[in-house]
Write a protein that holds these residues in place. Structure first.
Motif, PDB file in Angstrom:
ATOM      1  N   ALA A  15      43.320 -15.312  45.899  1.00 44.87           N
ATOM      2  CA  ALA A  15      43.637 -16.711  45.659  1.00 44.87           C
ATOM      3  C   ALA A  15      42.417 -17.465  45.150  1.00 44.87           C
ATOM      4  O   ALA A  15      41.605 -17.961  45.932  1.00 44.87           O
ATOM      5  CB  ALA A  15      44.182 -17.348  46.943  1.00 44.87           C
ATOM      6  N   LEU A  16      42.283 -17.544  43.842  1.00 48.11           N
ATOM      7  CA  LEU A  16      41.213 -18.298  43.209  1.00 48.11           C
ATOM      8  C   LEU A  16      41.823 -19.338  42.268  1.00 48.11           C
ATOM      9  O   LEU A  16      42.859 -19.079  41.653  1.00 48.11           O
ATOM     10  CB  LEU A  16      40.303 -17.384  42.382  1.00 48.11           C
ATOM     11  CG  LEU A  16      39.357 -16.427  43.095  1.00 48.11           C
ATOM     12  CD1 LEU A  16      38.634 -15.570  42.060  1.00 48.11           C
ATOM     13  CD2 LEU A  16      38.352 -17.185  43.933  1.00 48.11           C
ATOM     14  N   VAL A  18      41.955 -20.797  38.756  1.00 46.80           N
ATOM     15  CA  VAL A  18      41.596 -20.219  37.462  1.00 46.80           C
ATOM     16  C   VAL A  18      41.729 -21.295  36.391  1.00 46.80           C
ATOM     17  O   VAL A  18      42.800 -21.875  36.204  1.00 46.80           O
ATOM     18  CB  VAL A  18      42.496 -19.015  37.122  1.00 46.80           C
ATOM     19  CG1 VAL A  18      42.108 -18.438  35.758  1.00 46.80           C
ATOM     20  CG2 VAL A  18      42.382 -17.937  38.200  1.00 46.80           C
ATOM     21  N   TYR A 191      50.021 -13.128  35.043  1.00 41.04           N
ATOM     22  CA  TYR A 191      49.505 -14.198  35.892  1.00 41.04           C
ATOM     23  C   TYR A 191      50.166 -15.511  35.481  1.00 41.04           C
ATOM     24  O   TYR A 191      49.746 -16.155  34.518  1.00 41.04           O
ATOM     25  CB  TYR A 191      47.988 -14.304  35.756  1.00 41.04           C
ATOM     26  CG  TYR A 191      47.247 -13.091  36.264  1.00 41.04           C
ATOM     27  CD1 TYR A 191      46.984 -12.934  37.630  1.00 41.04           C
ATOM     28  CD2 TYR A 191      46.816 -12.093  35.390  1.00 41.04           C
ATOM     29  CE1 TYR A 191      46.302 -11.821  38.101  1.00 41.04           C
ATOM     30  CE2 TYR A 191      46.137 -10.980  35.864  1.00 41.04           C
ATOM     31  CZ  TYR A 191      45.885 -10.847  37.218  1.00 41.04           C
ATOM     32  OH  TYR A 191      45.214  -9.747  37.681  1.00 41.04           O
ATOM     33  N   LEU A 227      47.018 -22.239  46.369  1.00 38.73           N
ATOM     34  CA  LEU A 227      45.920 -21.442  46.896  1.00 38.73           C
ATOM     35  C   LEU A 227      46.120 -21.127  48.377  1.00 38.73           C
ATOM     36  O   LEU A 227      45.863 -20.005  48.831  1.00 38.73           O
ATOM     37  CB  LEU A 227      44.597 -22.185  46.702  1.00 38.73           C
ATOM     38  CG  LEU A 227      44.124 -22.351  45.258  1.00 38.73           C
ATOM     39  CD1 LEU A 227      42.954 -23.323  45.184  1.00 38.73           C
ATOM     40  CD2 LEU A 227      43.730 -20.997  44.660  1.00 38.73           C
ATOM     41  N   GLN A 231      48.016 -17.369  46.527  1.00 35.95           N
ATOM     42  CA  GLN A 231      48.183 -17.048  45.110  1.00 35.95           C
ATOM     43  C   GLN A 231      47.043 -17.643  44.291  1.00 35.95           C
ATOM     44  O   GLN A 231      46.507 -18.696  44.649  1.00 35.95           O
ATOM     45  CB  GLN A 231      49.505 -17.619  44.586  1.00 35.95           C
ATOM     46  CG  GLN A 231      50.740 -17.168  45.303  1.00 35.95           C
ATOM     47  CD  GLN A 231      51.946 -17.983  44.865  1.00 35.95           C
ATOM     48  OE1 GLN A 231      51.956 -18.576  43.793  1.00 35.95           O
ATOM     49  NE2 GLN A 231      52.969 -18.038  45.699  1.00 35.95           N
ATOM     50  N   PRO A 232      46.695 -17.023  43.168  1.00 36.97           N
ATOM     51  CA  PRO A 232      45.794 -17.688  42.233  1.00 36.97           C
ATOM     52  C   PRO A 232      46.459 -18.958  41.705  1.00 36.97           C
ATOM     53  O   PRO A 232      47.680 -18.977  41.493  1.00 36.97           O
ATOM     54  CB  PRO A 232      45.605 -16.663  41.112  1.00 36.97           C
ATOM     55  CG  PRO A 232      46.049 -15.355  41.692  1.00 36.97           C
ATOM     56  CD  PRO A 232      47.099 -15.680  42.707  1.00 36.97           C
ATOM     57  N   LEU A 285      38.885 -13.187  38.626  1.00 41.78           N
ATOM     58  CA  LEU A 285      40.044 -12.906  39.471  1.00 41.78           C
ATOM     59  C   LEU A 285      40.322 -11.414  39.521  1.00 41.78           C
ATOM     60  O   LEU A 285      40.537 -10.825  40.584  1.00 41.78           O
ATOM     61  CB  LEU A 285      41.267 -13.655  38.930  1.00 41.78           C
ATOM     62  CG  LEU A 285      42.594 -13.437  39.647  1.00 41.78           C
ATOM     63  CD1 LEU A 285      42.547 -13.977  41.066  1.00 41.78           C
ATOM     64  CD2 LEU A 285      43.731 -14.087  38.861  1.00 41.78           C
TER      65      LEU A 285
END
Length: 289
Positions: A15-16, A18, A191, A227, A231-232, A285
């Motif tokens: 979880a970043l 982006v 993504y 997040l 999840q990203p 990621l």
């Protein structure tokens, strides 16, 4: 083509937040296709270089790192811009060459477009290009064959399947989680742009026009909730969205609102958002998987 997988498999990153930029000029958006022909592009005043440089400065000021999905047309005309993106530590990825929505072209034309874009982007940036985003998020359910072509042309991941229902783009049945598109030629990592589920609705908090139309608190809260859910949170912006002085075209009311509303405040709002989250690029990621 087997389409979207069900549950999120391992190895797709954590979880970043982006940060992504769809690098295209003010006259290249799909909504203007009926107003500006491709053979007019070279005659129009380009603003993509100065606007992208401003985004690079915002990233430098806030410590953000991003993925710049760039048109091959732009890279071919402004190779020094691609070098600056790469030299400042960002990832270069593909937005195709001509900004053509996938459903409007043949498979052979799509293959030629992504192959040409990848070659131009790699030559200009000195980076290996492995990511792709379709113009107007047009890798929809009707053209999933495009995922196979992307794999065959050397792409490893995509960020085109926007899990919302909207006229012109969107894949309402697509997963909100990172997932794998299985093709006859191999897997393509997918993504999706960030969507926040609220009371049965899929609220797009991924940026773009939504960022300019929705209140800031909704975007910020939505990204934080994505997040929190593990999840990203994939966010995107276009260089022309921070340019309120761009030329105006005589478009209809709906397009005028969608495209021009909120331009004056976008630069300031974006800086606040970049300071709020520690944005990373897609290669960060994937490295964390």
């Amino acid at each position: 083509m087997n389409g979207d997988t069900g549950q999120r498999p391992p190895g797709l990153g954590r979880a970043l937040p982006v940060f992504t930029v769809d690098v295209e000029d003010w006259f290249q958006v799909s909504a203007f296709d009926s107003h500006v022909a491709r053979d007019q592009w070279d005659a129009l005043p380009s603003r993509v270089e100065r606007n992208t440089d401003r985004l690079l400065q915002l990233c430098a000021d806030t410590g953000a790192r991003g993925t710049f999905f760039t048109l091959g047309w732009v890279a071919e005309r402004f190779p020094a811009l691609l070098r600056r993106i790469a030299e400042q530590g960002h990832e270069v990825a593909s937005h195709g060459y001509w900004h053509q929505r996938i459903p409007t072209i043949s498979e052979s034309a799509f293959r030629e477009d992504v192959r040409r874009a990848k070659a131009v982007l790699e030559d200009a940036s000195g980076q290996r290009v492995t990511g792709y985003r379709a113009p107007s998020f047009s890798l929809t359910d009707d053209v999933l064959w495009a995922a196979r072509v992307l794999v065959e042309e050397g792409h490893e991941y995509d960020s085109s399947r926007f899990p919302i229902s909207r006229s012109g783009y969107g894949s309402a049945n697509a997963s909100r989680d990172p997932h794998v598109l299985h093709t006859a030629s191999g897997p393509l990592l997918e993504y999706p742009p960030a969507v926040w589920p609220v009371a049965g609705l899929q609220v797009p908090v991924a940026g773009g026009g939504w960022f300019r139309q929705f209140p800031s608190w909704l975007i910020t809260t939505g990204l934080a909730e994505v997040l929190k859910g593990g999840q990203p949170a994939v966010f995107y912006i276009h260089p022309w969205e921070i340019d309120p002085d761009q030329p105006r075209l005589p478009v209809g009311m709906v397009t005028r609102i969608r495209h021009y509303r909120g331009l004056a405040a976008c630069d300031r709002r974006l800086e606040v958002l970049l300071r709020r989250f520690q944005f990373r690029a897609f290669d960060d990621l994937r490295a964390s998987a």
